[in-house]
Design an enzyme around this catalytic site. Structure first.
Site, PDB file in Angstrom:
ATOM      1  N   CYS A 100      53.442  21.166  46.841  1.00 25.15           N
ATOM      2  CA  CYS A 100      52.218  20.429  47.191  1.00 25.15           C
ATOM      3  C   CYS A 100      51.490  21.148  48.324  1.00 25.15           C
ATOM      4  O   CYS A 100      50.262  21.263  48.324  1.00 25.15           O
ATOM      5  CB  CYS A 100      52.559  19.008  47.619  1.00 25.15           C
ATOM      6  SG  CYS A 100      53.399  18.009  46.384  1.00 25.15           S
ATOM      7  N   HIS A 104      47.579  22.100  49.375  1.00 25.24           N
ATOM      8  CA  HIS A 104      47.042  21.096  50.296  1.00 25.24           C
ATOM      9  C   HIS A 104      47.471  21.296  51.746  1.00 25.24           C
ATOM     10  O   HIS A 104      47.096  20.477  52.609  1.00 25.24           O
ATOM     11  CB  HIS A 104      47.455  19.699  49.825  1.00 25.24           C
ATOM     12  CG  HIS A 104      46.968  19.369  48.445  1.00 25.24           C
ATOM     13  ND1 HIS A 104      45.641  19.158  48.163  1.00 25.24           N
ATOM     14  CD2 HIS A 104      47.640  19.224  47.266  1.00 25.24           C
ATOM     15  CE1 HIS A 104      45.507  18.885  46.873  1.00 25.24           C
ATOM     16  NE2 HIS A 104      46.698  18.924  46.303  1.00 25.24           N
ATOM     17  N   CYS A 138      48.876  16.616  39.232  1.00 27.41           N
ATOM     18  CA  CYS A 138      49.005  17.866  39.990  1.00 27.41           C
ATOM     19  C   CYS A 138      50.270  18.620  39.599  1.00 27.41           C
ATOM     20  O   CYS A 138      50.258  19.853  39.481  1.00 27.41           O
ATOM     21  CB  CYS A 138      49.008  17.580  41.486  1.00 27.41           C
ATOM     22  SG  CYS A 138      47.400  17.146  42.172  1.00 27.41           S
ATOM     23  N   CYS A 202      48.670 -14.753  38.551  1.00 26.81           N
ATOM     24  CA  CYS A 202      48.781 -14.202  39.909  1.00 26.81           C
ATOM     25  C   CYS A 202      48.193 -15.191  40.919  1.00 26.81           C
ATOM     26  O   CYS A 202      48.740 -15.406  42.003  1.00 26.81           O
ATOM     27  CB  CYS A 202      48.043 -12.871  40.018  1.00 26.81           C
ATOM     28  SG  CYS A 202      48.545 -11.599  38.851  1.00 26.81           S
ATOM     29  N   CYS A 205      50.168 -18.361  42.674  1.00 33.63           N
ATOM     30  CA  CYS A 205      50.919 -18.215  43.922  1.00 33.63           C
ATOM     31  C   CYS A 205      50.053 -17.688  45.059  1.00 33.63           C
ATOM     32  O   CYS A 205      50.094 -18.215  46.171  1.00 33.63           O
ATOM     33  CB  CYS A 205      52.104 -17.273  43.724  1.00 33.63           C
ATOM     34  SG  CYS A 205      53.442 -17.946  42.721  1.00 33.63           S
ATOM     35  N   HIS A 206      49.271 -16.656  44.785  1.00 33.48           N
ATOM     36  CA  HIS A 206      48.617 -15.911  45.862  1.00 33.48           C
ATOM     37  C   HIS A 206      47.219 -16.410  46.198  1.00 33.48           C
ATOM     38  O   HIS A 206      46.583 -15.872  47.114  1.00 33.48           O
ATOM     39  CB  HIS A 206      48.586 -14.430  45.512  1.00 33.48           C
ATOM     40  CG  HIS A 206      49.953 -13.843  45.378  1.00 33.48           C
ATOM     41  ND1 HIS A 206      50.840 -13.802  46.428  1.00 33.48           N
ATOM     42  CD2 HIS A 206      50.609 -13.299  44.310  1.00 33.48           C
ATOM     43  CE1 HIS A 206      51.971 -13.249  46.026  1.00 33.48           C
ATOM     44  NE2 HIS A 206      51.863 -12.942  44.753  1.00 33.48           N
ATOM     45  N   CYS A 247      56.901  -9.672  39.322  1.00 36.29           N
ATOM     46  CA  CYS A 247      56.214 -10.965  39.317  1.00 36.29           C
ATOM     47  C   CYS A 247      56.020 -11.469  37.892  1.00 36.29           C
ATOM     48  O   CYS A 247      56.208 -12.656  37.609  1.00 36.29           O
ATOM     49  CB  CYS A 247      54.860 -10.850  40.011  1.00 36.29           C
ATOM     50  SG  CYS A 247      54.941 -10.736  41.813  1.00 36.29           S
TER      51      CYS A 247
END
EC number: 2.8.5.2
Length: 286
Positions: A100, A104, A138, A202, A205-206, A247
């Protein structure tokens, strides 16, 4: 019955013989999070169209020990994954003889703020791309290496390392990039769609039960700004798509594949819901 804002009678959901109790509300803590002398934004004004006035980091809903562990980089077990990711960053792999770092250089410079901007639009694939998929792209195209299998140790570690370079940077996606807005719409629809034997979404609950307790868990807004996250209950790092799938499994629904169109759309929408919150990777949760 008189109902106050803070103290609500327990709510029971019964589906298929299973009873889930949502107990009284508890406010998130009123504390500041500072990591490595960098103040974290844990409360942010929500963007237009958000169901809440304010986005709240999951850190505000955790127990004191968990909050203290995240605030101390020496105590945070997730930093082991970050350190492993640093090793991978500098390791040559693949037929091109590159790492990498070959392209970079120093991640502290080249990857600064990058983690706060994903998912982005991938014009080649004609779909959103997240950090994990960008790593694989990449590896294949530039390094001549094999893509990681989902949740491979290297994938989670390198994702953690890259996102950690954005520690403290507020999340800000560009929904005008390509067709991201359309995927945001798909993700929003999925977020509010009830599914599984428990008939939960979702939002069940949230959003609807945010601030309540289910069993011993203080339900947060389900923000994505700290992933990959170290979780005490698993004793290891958990990626965002691992958490999504967990979840969905808990609702007794069929789990979509990681990085599927459904979960990529959900990642776009859920990430947007955390606009303005600091990247906390690796966050610590229970």
């Amino acid at each position: 019955m008189t109902v106050s804002k803070r103290f609500l009678a327990p709510v029971f959901a019964m589906v298929g013989g299973l009873v889930l109790a949502f107990s009284a509300n508890a406010d998130p803590v009123d504390e500041e999070l500072v990591i490595d002398d960098i103040p974290m934004v844990t409360r942010a004004a929500a963007p237009e169209g958000h169901p809440f006035d304010e986005g709240l980091s999951g850190w505000l809903f955790r127990e004191a020990e968990t909050r203290e562990t995240e605030a101390d980089s020496f105590a945070n077990p997730g930093m082991l994954a970050v350190e492993r990711g640093a090793d991978i960053w500098n390791t040559v792999e693949g037929s091109a003889g590159k790492s990498c770092a070959s392209c970079h250089d120093d991640a502290a410079t080249s990857m600064k703020n990058v983690g706060a901007q994903y998912p982005k639009w991938d014009a080649d694939a004609k779909r959103p791309i997240n950090i994990e998929l960008q790593i694989d792209k990449c590896r294949v195209e530039n390094m001549g290496a094999e893509p990681y299998k989902f949740d491979a140790e290297g994938q989670v570690a390198l994702t953690s390392y890259i996102k950690h370079q954005s520690l403290g940077t507020p999340v800000k996606m560009d929904l005008s990039d390509g067709e991201l807005q359309d995927w945001w719409e798909k993700g929003k629809e999925l977020y509010y769609t009830r599914t599984g034997q428990l008939n939960f979404a979702c939002a069940s609950c949230h959003e609807d039960s945010m601030g309540k307790y289910i069993r011993a868990d203080h339900l947060s807004q389900g923000q994505a700004n700290g992933f990959p996250t170290y979780r005490f209950n698993t004793g290891g790092m958990v990626s965002l798509h691992n958490r999504f799938r967990g979840c969905i499994r808990d609702t007794r629904a069929e789990m979509p594949k990681a990085f599927s169109d459904e979960l990529m759309a959900l990642e776009v929408y859920v990430t947007w819901r955390g606009t303005g919150l600091s990247v906390e990777t690796p966050a610590v949760r229970q």
